[in-house]
Design an enzyme around this catalytic site. Structure first.
Site: not given
Ligand code: NAI
Length: 388
Positions: A151, A118, A139, A189
């Site tokens: 996006e 993001s 995105h 954003n």
């Molecule tokens: P989350 O914390 O729910 O999930 C992240 C996952 O990645 C976790 O299960 C973790 O164990 C895993 N992980 C971390 N490091 C790792 C690695 N080195 N290798 C493999 N797995 C790994 O996070 P979320 O909310 O799903 O966000 C993920 C991405 O999406 C971020 O870049 C965030 O900025 C982006 N994003 C999030 C939004 C939201 O509303 N939550 C909306 C749009 C984008």
């Protein structure tokens, strides 16, 4: 042709994207370093699909097929025959670099490597690759299966083939695709910042309370949710972090200045719905104040927040972040605005909005209220964004 899809990160976003990809017939591999997270993800998806069955949106055969097409694993090697890998791990540039390097060593030369980030720059993420021309931002918005907007962000290194491939695929998934420049906050954003920032500023000046500001924007402005209700939904910690990151990324441009009020609320643990208290009290709803439904005050609030939003949308056109059509689509499909901001300024009159901004700029003498040069030019030339 993009057939097999790899997803890294089995969190909120990774899971949602995996669901969409599988529902669209792709073989999907979801990789996470935490086995517990993989189990949680699988169980979570099962539950979501069961609910879709109950609502008769899918059949139980569909459910089985969707689940069967997805492999949850902690073995990165299983990504090796992917045509596209979408990364959705923790928002940390060093970790993303490591992961992108590792994945590039496993996949074919033609595999597209995408990030769902993001806030990080796609150019920087791509710099970890030998073939950065295959790197792109895709995105999604949360919850990914429900939110129509995606996006797509080509970096300076990205080639046409990668961009076209990504756009075609996501359009085939029946998503609304907008392309935008690799700049902080992309479209949504960035353009949405004043919805929170100006509302907080109005509160901080003591002009109105949370309920009144929310009332003005919903009842008079047609927004689905007022800024304080929305910040309570998003979480003050999360919303503050996005604001701060956009502010820093714009070299501390005062238009994006974060608010002390929100910082203090986050510090106090008043995070919003998830903590039972934010700007509103969710444990004792009776403790919340009623809005002051004074139309003059409400109109002032609406005009002030809306002219700041419009100025931001115009700046995004001015700086070539996206086309006017894409910028309006992004705000209506990504954050459910009642109208595209550029269509809105066409309707309200560019001169009127310039007048509102100029008044704020003269009154406060602060740079954050400076009217965009494109707005001035459009007033002078009597042009519209969508003349027909
Ligand atoms: P989350 O914390 O729910 O999930 C992240 C996952 O990645 C976790 O299960 C973790 O164990 C895993 N992980 C971390 N490091 C790792 C690695 N080195 N290798 C493999 N797995 C790994 O996070 P979320 O909310 O799903 O966000 C993920 C991405 O999406 C971020 O870049 C965030 O900025 C982006 N994003 C999030 C939004 C939201 O509303 N939550 C909306 C749009 C984008």
């Amino acid at each position: 042709m993009i057939s097999k899809i790899g997803i890294i990160g089995a969190g909120t976003m990774g899971c949602g994207i995996a669901q969409i990809a599988s529902q669209n017939g792709h073989e999907v591999v979801v990789v996470d370093k935490e086995t517990l997270q993989l189990e949680k993800a699988k169980a979570g998806l099962d539950k979501i699909l069961s609910r879709l069955c109950e609502k008769e949106r899918i059949t139980s055969e569909d459910k089985i097929a969707i689940l069967n097409r997805i492999t949850f694993t902690s073995e990165f090697i299983q990504l090796s025959d992917s045509d596209l890998v979408i990364e959705a791990i923790v928002e940390n540039i060093d970790i993303k670099h490591e992961v992108f390097k590792a994945v590039e060593s496993l996949v074919s030369e033609s595999c597209i490597l995408a990030s769902n980030t993001s806030s990080l720059s796609i150019a920087s993420i791509g710099s970890a690759l030998n073939k950065a021309n295959r790197c792109i931002g895709i995105h999604f918005f949360n919850p990914a299966p429900l939110m129509p907007l995606v996006e797509i962000i080509p970096a300076v290194q990205t080639d046409e083939q990668t961009l076209n491939g990504a756009v075609e695929l996501i359009k085939n998934w029946k998503k609304t695709v907008v392309t935008c420049k690799d700049t902080p906050g992309f479209i949504v954003n960035r353009v949405a910042r004043p919805f929170y920032g100006e509302a907080l500023r109005i509160y901080e000046e003591g002009i109105a309370d949370f309920a009144t500001i929310d009332w003005a924007l919903t009842e008079l402005g047609g927004f689905k949710m007022g800024p304080f209700t929305l910040m309570d939904y998003i979480g003050n910690d999360v919303n503050y972090a996005v604001t701060e990151s956009v502010f820093k990324a714009f070299y501390y441009d005062s238009r994006f200045k974060p608010s002390f009020t929100q910082k203090r609320y986050a510090e106090a643990g008043f995070l919003g719905r998830k903590s039972g208290r934010g700007y509103y009290n969710y444990k004792e709803p009776n403790a919340n104040k009623e809005p002051n439904k004074d139309r003059v005050l409400g109109t002032y609030i609406l005009d002030r927040v809306r002219c700041m939003l419009i100025n931001e949308a115009i700046d995004a056109v001015f700086m070539n972040v996206g086309s006017p059509t894409d910028i309006d689509l992004a705000m209506t499909k990504g954050v459910n605005y009642p109208k595209g901001l550029l269509a809105w300024v066409d309707e309200l009159g560019h001169k009127e909005i310039l007048g509102q901004l100029q008044h704020l700029f003269d009154y406060y003498g602060e740079d954050r209220y400076r009217p965009n040069p494109l707005l001035r030019r459009m007033v002078a030339n009597k042009t519209k964004f969508f003349p027909h």
